[in-house]
Design a protein around this motif. Structure first.
Motif, PDB file in Angstrom:
ATOM      1  N   SER A   1      -2.848   8.633 -12.691  1.00 21.10           N
ATOM      2  CA  SER A   1      -1.712   8.040 -13.400  1.00 21.10           C
ATOM      3  C   SER A   1      -0.385   8.552 -12.853  1.00 21.10           C
ATOM      4  O   SER A   1       0.597   7.797 -12.744  1.00 21.10           O
ATOM      5  N   VAL A   2      -0.343   9.837 -12.479  1.00 23.81           N
ATOM      6  CA  VAL A   2       0.871  10.424 -11.903  1.00 23.81           C
ATOM      7  C   VAL A   2       1.131   9.834 -10.517  1.00 23.81           C
ATOM      8  O   VAL A   2       2.265   9.485 -10.171  1.00 23.81           O
ATOM      9  N   LEU A   3       0.069   9.696  -9.727  1.00 28.99           N
ATOM     10  CA  LEU A   3       0.222   9.153  -8.380  1.00 28.99           C
ATOM     11  C   LEU A   3       0.678   7.697  -8.427  1.00 28.99           C
ATOM     12  O   LEU A   3       1.515   7.267  -7.619  1.00 28.99           O
ATOM     13  N   VAL A   4       0.126   6.928  -9.364  1.00 27.21           N
ATOM     14  CA  VAL A   4       0.503   5.518  -9.482  1.00 27.21           C
ATOM     15  C   VAL A   4       1.972   5.384  -9.850  1.00 27.21           C
ATOM     16  O   VAL A   4       2.700   4.576  -9.266  1.00 27.21           O
TER      17      VAL A   4
ATOM     18  N   THR B   1       7.394   3.805  -8.272  1.00 25.55           N
ATOM     19  CA  THR B   1       8.816   4.136  -8.142  1.00 25.55           C
ATOM     20  C   THR B   1       9.279   3.911  -6.711  1.00 25.55           C
ATOM     21  O   THR B   1      10.349   3.340  -6.462  1.00 25.55           O
ATOM     22  N   LEU B   2       8.452   4.342  -5.753  1.00 23.32           N
ATOM     23  CA  LEU B   2       8.789   4.154  -4.346  1.00 23.32           C
ATOM     24  C   LEU B   2       8.855   2.666  -4.001  1.00 23.32           C
ATOM     25  O   LEU B   2       9.803   2.205  -3.346  1.00 23.32           O
ATOM     26  N   ILE B   3       7.856   1.896  -4.444  1.00 20.90           N
ATOM     27  CA  ILE B   3       7.822   0.464  -4.122  1.00 20.90           C
ATOM     28  C   ILE B   3       9.026  -0.252  -4.711  1.00 20.90           C
ATOM     29  O   ILE B   3       9.672  -1.068  -4.039  1.00 20.90           O
ATOM     30  N   ARG B   4       9.336   0.026  -5.970  1.00 24.02           N
ATOM     31  CA  ARG B   4      10.477  -0.648  -6.600  1.00 24.02           C
ATOM     32  C   ARG B   4      11.787  -0.298  -5.904  1.00 24.02           C
ATOM     33  O   ARG B   4      12.672  -1.156  -5.764  1.00 24.02           O
ATOM     34  N   HIS B   5      11.906   0.947  -5.471  1.00 27.39           N
ATOM     35  CA  HIS B   5      13.122   1.344  -4.746  1.00 27.39           C
ATOM     36  C   HIS B   5      13.230   0.584  -3.426  1.00 27.39           C
ATOM     37  O   HIS B   5      14.303   0.061  -3.080  1.00 27.39           O
ATOM     38  N   ARG B   6      12.113   0.477  -2.710  1.00 24.56           N
ATOM     39  CA  ARG B   6      12.112  -0.252  -1.443  1.00 24.56           C
ATOM     40  C   ARG B   6      12.375  -1.742  -1.677  1.00 24.56           C
ATOM     41  O   ARG B   6      13.083  -2.386  -0.896  1.00 24.56           O
ATOM     42  N   MET B   7      11.782  -2.287  -2.725  1.00 28.16           N
ATOM     43  CA  MET B   7      11.983  -3.701  -3.035  1.00 28.16           C
ATOM     44  C   MET B   7      13.450  -3.990  -3.346  1.00 28.16           C
ATOM     45  O   MET B   7      14.011  -4.997  -2.895  1.00 28.16           O
TER      46      MET B   7
ATOM     47  N   ILE C   1       0.859  -1.186   0.000  1.00 30.84           N
ATOM     48  CA  ILE C   1       0.000   0.000   0.000  1.00 30.84           C
ATOM     49  C   ILE C   1       0.890   1.229   0.000  1.00 30.84           C
ATOM     50  O   ILE C   1       1.875   1.294   0.766  1.00 30.84           O
ATOM     51  N   VAL C   2       0.568   2.179  -0.851  1.00 33.17           N
ATOM     52  CA  VAL C   2       1.254   3.471  -0.831  1.00 33.17           C
ATOM     53  C   VAL C   2       0.214   4.550  -0.579  1.00 33.17           C
ATOM     54  O   VAL C   2      -0.814   4.610  -1.265  1.00 33.17           O
ATOM     55  N   LEU C   3       0.468   5.391   0.422  1.00 32.98           N
ATOM     56  CA  LEU C   3      -0.425   6.499   0.759  1.00 32.98           C
ATOM     57  C   LEU C   3       0.064   7.765   0.082  1.00 32.98           C
ATOM     58  O   LEU C   3       1.270   8.038   0.040  1.00 32.98           O
ATOM     59  N   ALA C   4      -0.872   8.540  -0.451  1.00 28.30           N
ATOM     60  CA  ALA C   4      -0.530   9.782  -1.149  1.00 28.30           C
ATOM     61  C   ALA C   4      -1.370  10.916  -0.579  1.00 28.30           C
ATOM     62  O   ALA C   4      -2.545  10.727  -0.252  1.00 28.30           O
ATOM     63  N   GLY C   5      -0.757  12.098  -0.476  1.00 23.02           N
ATOM     64  CA  GLY C   5      -1.500  13.254   0.031  1.00 23.02           C
ATOM     65  C   GLY C   5      -0.604  14.157   0.844  1.00 23.02           C
ATOM     66  O   GLY C   5       0.629  14.102   0.761  1.00 23.02           O
ATOM     67  N   GLU C   6      -1.228  15.005   1.664  1.00 17.94           N
ATOM     68  CA  GLU C   6      -0.478  15.901   2.544  1.00 17.94           C
ATOM     69  C   GLU C   6      -0.062  15.138   3.799  1.00 17.94           C
ATOM     70  O   GLU C   6      -0.841  14.345   4.346  1.00 17.94           O
TER      71      GLU C   6
END
Length: 389
Positions: free
Chosen positions: A257-260, A265-271, A220-225
């Motif tokens: 699409s931008v958020l996804v 990118t974040l998930i792949r970096h963490r993986m 899960i990736v959370l997006a927002g403020e």
């Protein structure tokens, strides 16, 4: 009245990981299996014609070599390939794997959001390494944008992102509603908000839980403020908290699409970081005689014993070896007789052989792009289910 607007298409929901394990358990037989991987990023007619010509040439060569044995399988590959090229199916998919033939008369099409290099293989077992590599680059994840009054959710599977699901506590009646599971999710959200309007985050957390459970999402990736996300985290059920890979900054006006893309990118970096750290530990344990193996000889021995929990294999690893058609054991290229049962062996590519054996035994495989320690031990290592003998 409360509103939930949903898109008109769900993400591709085939569990490719489960299909991968099914393919790995295919028993070698007299009937060969065709494995085809295609880059289906259609930018123009030239790209489609490239795939047409590739398939036509490979099918012609396979037909000439098989003397009619593969006629039905090749005809199916040709028909499915034409449907893909004509964009009758999976028009937005970047890569497709197709499998046909074998004792069970396989007919399998697996669309992914990751492109493949075009390849066409005829062998006694399916070729699986390209699929393993692609799955490592296509995480199943939920992307959630949330603020104090609304939320947007997207399920991302191996087939790519689905449509955005929007949750809002408003006085606007939705112009489009969708039946089935999304309608159920909508109704649950509406009931929650109607009774507990101040508990918006609880309602969003419930919807997120439904999405994760329905599609079997692993991250899960959370997006927002940051302030909204900090408050929302307190409403996430404990069983989902461990799946939160991180947060990305996002504004309400940004398209999904931008958020996804930001989230992936974040998930792949963490993986990648997690994979490198896990592999470091495996190599240290192997050196100290722990629950690990490193190098071809030790890893092949563990594979033959069904002891591998996770196999680590450099993408560049390719070595000739031998497989026994009687007991399925693997060994190095030297000697034509099985060291386990004494039967005659056949030549195989060891990387592919190890991948198939590990997956068939319900193990996991990590395709590693680069790792200095893994390179030093010959490109292959494994985490074991129990210590070596």
């Amino acid at each position: 009245m409360d509103n939930m607007a949903a898109g008109t298409a769900a993400p591709h929901t085939v569990d490719v990981t489960a299909r991968l394990q099914m393919l790995a358990r295919t028993t070698p037989g007299m009937a060969p299996i065709i494995s085809v991987y295609l880059d289906t990023r259609w930018s123009d007619e030239h790209q489609r014609e490239r795939v047409r010509i590739f398939l036509k040439n490979e099918i012609r060569k396979a037909a000439a070599m098989s003397v009619g044995q593969l006629e039905a399988d090749l005809a199916w590959i040709a028909a499915e390939g034409e449907r893909l090229v004509g964009q009758e199916v999976h028009p937005e998919i970047s890569g497709v794997g197709m499998f046909a033939g074998g004792p069970s008369r396989l007919r399998e099409v697996l669309p992914l959001a990751v492109p493949f290099s075009d390849s066409f293989t005829v062998a006694s077992t399916p070729r699986l390494r390209p699929l393993v590599t692609a799955l490592g680059e296509a995480p199943r994840a939920a992307v959630l944008f949330v603020d104090s009054e609304s939320a947007r959710l997207v399920a991302v599977t191996e087939g790519g992102p689905g449509d955005e699901i929007t949750l809002e506590a408003t006085d606007v009646i939705g112009q489009h509603r969708r039946g089935g599971w999304l309608l159920l999710l909508q109704s649950r959200y509406q009931r929650h908000i109607h009774v507990h309007r101040a508990r918006h985050f609880d309602a969003v957390a419930a919807a997120l839980t439904d999405l994760v459970d329905h599609y079997g999402l692993r991250a899960i990736v959370l997006a927002g403020e940051p302030r909204n996300l900090a408050v929302f985290r307190a409403h996430v059920p404990p069983r989902l908290s461990g799946r939160i890979a991180g947060e990305v900054a996002a504004a309400g006006y940004e398209p999904s699409s931008v958020l996804v893309e930001r989230a992936l990118t974040l998930i792949r970096h963490r993986m990648a970081g997690g994979l490198a750290a896990a592999l470091d530990t495996v190599l240290v344990d192997a050196e100290g005689g722990g629950r690990a193996a490193a190098g071809a000889e030790a890893t092949i021995d563990a594979v033959n014993r069904g002891a591998v929990d996770r196999l680590y294999l450099l993408r560049s690893y390719e070595e000739e070896g031998r497989a026994c058609p009687s007991c399925q054991a693997l060994q190095g290229i030297a000697g034509g007789v099985c060291r386990w049962c004494g039967a005659a062996t056949g030549v195989i590519e060891l990387g592919e052989g190890m991948v198939q054996r590990v997956l068939a035994a319900s193990g996991d495989v990590a395709s590693v792009e680069t790792h200095a320690g893994l390179e030093r031990v010959g490109g292959v290592a494994a985490l074991l289910r129990y210590p070596p003998r």
